[in-house]
Write an enzyme that holds these catalytic residues in place. Sequence first.
Site, PDB file in Angstrom:
ATOM      1  CB  CYS A  45       4.603   1.400  -0.160  1.00 37.05           C
ATOM      2  SG  CYS A  45       5.632   0.640   1.146  1.00 37.05           S
ATOM      3  CD  GLU A  97       7.577  -2.123   7.028  1.00 37.33           C
ATOM      4  OE1 GLU A  97       6.252  -2.184   6.974  1.00 37.33           O
ATOM      5  OE2 GLU A  97       8.299  -3.195   7.032  1.00 37.33           O
ATOM      6  CG  ASP A 101       4.008  -2.521   9.991  1.00 34.56           C
ATOM      7  OD1 ASP A 101       3.277  -2.757  11.017  1.00 34.56           O
ATOM      8  OD2 ASP A 101       4.142  -3.209   9.088  1.00 34.56           O
TER       9      ASP A 101
END
Length: 562
Positions: free
Chosen positions: A496, A425, A449
């Site tokens: 995800c 991220e 993110d």
Amino acid sequence: MNDRTLAGTGATPRAGVGTVVWYRPDAELEEPPEDGVDEDEELGRFAEARSVAREELERERERTAERVGDEEAAVFDAHVQFLDDPQIEDGVEAAIEDGLPAEHAVERAFADPIEQFEGMEGRMSERADDLRDVRDRLVRLLTDGERTDLSTLPDGTVVLAERLTPSDTAQLDPERIAGFATATGERTSHAAIFARSLALPAVVGVGGELNEIGDGTTVVVDGDDGEVVVNPDSERRAATADGREADVRHDPVATEDGTEIDVAANVGRPAELDAAKSQGADGVGLFRTEFLFLDRDAPPIEDEQYEAITEALAAFPDGRVVVRTLDVGGDKQIPYLDQPEEENPFLGERGIRRSLGPDEDPFETQLRALLRAGAAEGGDLAVMFPLVATVGELDAALERVESVAADLADEGVEHAVPELGVMIETPGAVFAAEELAERVDFLSIGTNDLAQYVMAAARENGRVADLHDPLHPPVLRAIETSVEAAHANDAWIGMCGEMAGNPNLTEVLVGLGLDELSMSAVTIPDVKANVSKTTREAARALADRVLAAETKETVTELVEEP
Ligand code: PEP
Ligand code: MG
């Protein structure tokens, strides 16, 4: 021919067809008496209405927690707070002293606070809806207004309303309702969020024209195209009815030439496990454990976390369930965890940084629950750490896992260390992807993110929304680097973030080499269909063209080409 089509904002990419029932909860108030009121009597009526409202809210809270989840149920706590708000109470009393009956006094006392919240930005403006909800409840109780019972509507009803409040939506039974459409509302309004988490077809913000559709009319609510079709022709009706069922595939899917891709669900609350299963998820690719910590005064105990994780494993006995350890900080605040006021919370104490620092005790409890669940029956457990930026953080987290395993062994408690992984991220994690992948079984890319940190554009800030887009070449190259690092080190890699759930991007993501795509349940059928329509070779060729592009605009053209 369809009679007419009204445009709005699609809340859920689902379409439903059914018969209109209008929901008009607003009771018309009679003119107040000219010669004033008995103040004591009106104050007594107000007190009584408030106590009944409180009981109703508590019941609805429980019901929502059961049917949807604790996070959604928390909205009713806010309603109870509004009931007790001293500014509103003073306002009602003053209006009664001015000679108004209690119901008029309630309308007057709520008017200013509603207007104040309406003038605010973002989430605060949604508070106006909560206030209206509380006001309408009190007025209904004070006027004995009959309210349409949303929980007992006939099968195949499409509910139309000016707006639906959180309490209204909580009453809708997703098994019976074909969908809803509202004149007002945005994608982020409570009603839209509820609709998405239950995969209920919904269109919001249609405008005043919605009022022209009468009760009993047949309509299609198409949350995909954001439209309400009045008296749809047989073709449109059939396409809608078929589309709801036919696309769901419960088996794993592969490209035409046999590359299997796991298509999994992101879940945050128990009710989402059912939605995930019914949409054909192969497993859970991201279990956001924050929901277990929300809306309470202390962290959940080990057994409670163990129960929640094993419930997910039992729901997917043949699949994999990836649980992410507690990810707080940034915009996720949990009052009892004593989070500091930070100037830049998204660049502050978030995710693994807290678990290795101030939250080390809750982290240890969570790891105990996870390692015990590793030995439980059901699907395969995997555990991943959020917001890792350095190899040192991962090493420290892995050490904690080892020490918890040693403690459990000493105590003679049954446990097993599950597959372990890291979320990608941060740019730091991308540049260290090789070293991270060497140490774990898998990587999982959180593009929400990752895009924010690679592009330096906050994920919640509409002014830089264009920059916060994973189709910018630097983000795509970060994904490519991470996939290569994972595969070179025998690790699998999933995605995800929201990007994984965009069916238009399925082919390019397969081409980039992702092994698993995880998303909100509603988009699973479309993504599965798109996996099976491509070949590994065609997908890779597309990925190569996309990676060579210099701008987001070129990338967009490439992925949208038929
Ligand atoms: C992400 O950042 O993409 C992600 C999946 O995590 P969250 O949205 O919970 O921050
Ligand atoms: Mg994240």
